[in-house]
Motif scaffolding. Structure first.
Motif, PDB file in Angstrom:
ATOM      1  N   GLY A 203       0.765  -1.232   0.000  1.00 24.63           N
ATOM      2  CA  GLY A 203       0.000   0.000   0.000  1.00 24.63           C
ATOM      3  C   GLY A 203       0.794   1.279   0.000  1.00 24.63           C
ATOM      4  O   GLY A 203       0.213   2.367   0.096  1.00 24.63           O
TER       5      GLY A 203
ATOM      6  N   SER B 141      -3.010   4.417   2.640  1.00 22.78           N
ATOM      7  CA  SER B 141      -2.467   3.693   1.488  1.00 22.78           C
ATOM      8  C   SER B 141      -2.635   4.510   0.209  1.00 22.78           C
ATOM      9  O   SER B 141      -3.604   5.249   0.040  1.00 22.78           O
ATOM     10  CB  SER B 141      -3.176   2.349   1.324  1.00 22.78           C
TER      11      SER B 141
ATOM     12  N   SER C  95      -5.973   1.950   6.336  1.00 17.70           N
ATOM     13  CA  SER C  95      -5.442   1.234   5.183  1.00 17.70           C
ATOM     14  C   SER C  95      -6.561   0.851   4.229  1.00 17.70           C
ATOM     15  O   SER C  95      -7.645   0.443   4.643  1.00 17.70           O
ATOM     16  CB  SER C  95      -4.705  -0.030   5.638  1.00 17.70           C
TER      17      SER C  95
ATOM     18  N   THR D 265       0.327  -3.755   6.168  1.00 15.51           N
ATOM     19  CA  THR D 265      -0.101  -2.790   5.156  1.00 15.51           C
ATOM     20  C   THR D 265      -0.053  -1.393   5.763  1.00 15.51           C
ATOM     21  O   THR D 265      -0.220  -1.209   6.964  1.00 15.51           O
ATOM     22  CB  THR D 265      -1.520  -3.072   4.636  1.00 15.51           C
TER      23      THR D 265
END
Length: 397
Positions: free
Chosen positions: A241, A274, A315, A270
């Motif tokens: 991400g 993102s 995220s 992650t």
């Protein structure tokens, strides 16, 4: 991207072993000499040979500068490293790569030899964790656009950066690889992979200063089996991400592995805030033995090293069909299991099956944390799992 052979030809080469009748190109050099020009000449000749060929680096220690062994080749090529090649610091200073194999279809690397990245001096100079201004350091061995490959019986020690980097390959096997660097060596991932399909990492030992194996975006159909990891940061999918161009990840299996003395065990990470919206699915960790592992099982969708992101924005990486099964051993701290999923995209279909992780510290007992996920529980859980539907394991009463 290369000269591609028919399926029947590849099967025959695999069954018979294409080194048996290969034309051999020996790399000359006296102990301690620089073999860069000689190796490039030998590889170029082998690559242009109309039939399968073999390049042999003999026993002994040799200097090796930056080198790219590039196809497409007219027939399969085998490189046999019997000795040790040592990174020539002067010739690779300021570079981001050392040894590169690229655009080759039908490739073998073997021989029991060693790539010595001589990273100790570079680690002292590259204080990334405090300055955020890392000097460019070379990855030891790169495989770029290499298909139908077998890499085995090779050692990498003291890489300045990643030991092995694998990008955009298909049908590759890594077997009996040894990777060694001290636990304080920064950014020395053992094997990093991205944009590949059909890679196997088998019977391998990795002791390093960062992730033993790290899985980047675009990975499909990866098998990691019988790997011993530690010291290091464990086996990680991600981080994902951080870039706008990232692709989905699917079909990652990690099984029958031993993780010992690491900062993390099996991990998915992650970035919050993102830069893309992708999916990581079909990620299965099973039959894992842990020995004094901090953070043994972790999904971290708030991964933000050195606070280089906005944690207020969740995220946008979707995690789907995740399984942790038959994982047992000891934790180095009380946080045995942490499933920290995104509040914007909660994890879907996460299964926890037969977990037995103990912790003996004074601040115990071990804990099991969940956020933005309701895991499906199968069999028994130690520590006691966070709330979710319970399913009996097959064959249980």
């Amino acid at each position: 991207m290369g000269s591609y052979f028919g399926i029947s030809t590849i099967l025959v080469l695999c069954l018979l072993g294409f080194s048996a009748n290969a034309e051999v190109f020996n790399v000359p050099g006296s102990p301690g000499s620089d073999i860069t020009p000689a190796l490039l000449k030998a590889f170029t000749s082998a690559c242009q040979a109309p039939t399968p060929s073999k390049v042999v680096i003999p026993k002994g220690e040799f200097k090796l500068g930056e080198i790219a062994m590039t196809g497409p080749c007219k027939a399969p090529v085998e490189v046999t490293l019997q000795g040790t090649v040592k990174a020539d610091g002067g010739s690779i200073a300021g570079k981001d790569r050392w040894v590169v194999f690229e655009k080759i279809n039908g490739f073998k690397l073997n021989g029991g030899g060693t790539f010595d990245g001589e990273g100790n001096a570079a680690w002292r100079e590259n204080n990334c964790h405090k300055t955020f201004q890392c000097k460019k350091l070379p990855i030891s061995v790169r495989f770029d656009f290499v298909d139908n490959a077998d890499i085995r019986d090779i050692t990498s020690i003291d890489a300045k950066n990643f030991h092995i980097n694998v990008i955009s390959g298909k049908n590759m096997t890594f077997d009996n690889i040894k990777i060694i660097a001290p636990d304080h060596s920064p950014n020395t991932d053992g094997i990093h992979l991205g944009r590949c399909d059909g890679v196997k990492i088998l019977n391998t030992k990795i002791a390093t200063g960062d992730d033993c194996i790290s899985v980047g975006d675009g990975m499909k159909n990866l098998l990691i089996e019988k790997v011993v990891c530690g010291p290091g940061h464990g086996i990680s999918v991600g981080s994902l991400g951080n870039y706008v161009w990232e692709e989905d990840v699917t079909g990652i299996t990690v099984k029958n592995c031993t993780i010992q003395g690491t900062d993390n065990g099996v991990r998915i990470k992650t970035w919050p805030s993102s830069k893309c919206t992708t999916t990581a699915s079909g990620i299965h960790f099973e039959d894992i033995i842990l020995n004094n592992v901090s953070n043994p099982i972790i999904i971290d969708q708030e991964y933000c090293p050195w606070n280089q992101c906005n944690k207020q924005k969740p995220s946008s990486i979707k995690l789907v069909d995740i399984r942790f099964k038959n994982i047992r051993g000891t934790s180095g701290n009380k946080d045995a299991v942490k499933l920290l999923c995104s509040k914007g995209f909660p994890c879907q279909n996460v299964e926890i099956g037969n977990i037995d992780i103990t912790y003996s510290g004074a601040d115990g007992p071990a804990t099991f944390q969940c956020s933005n996920v309701v895991p499906k529980l199968v069999g028994t859980q130690n520590p006691k799992a966070c709330t979710g539907p319970v399913v009996k394991a097959p064959g249980s009463a």
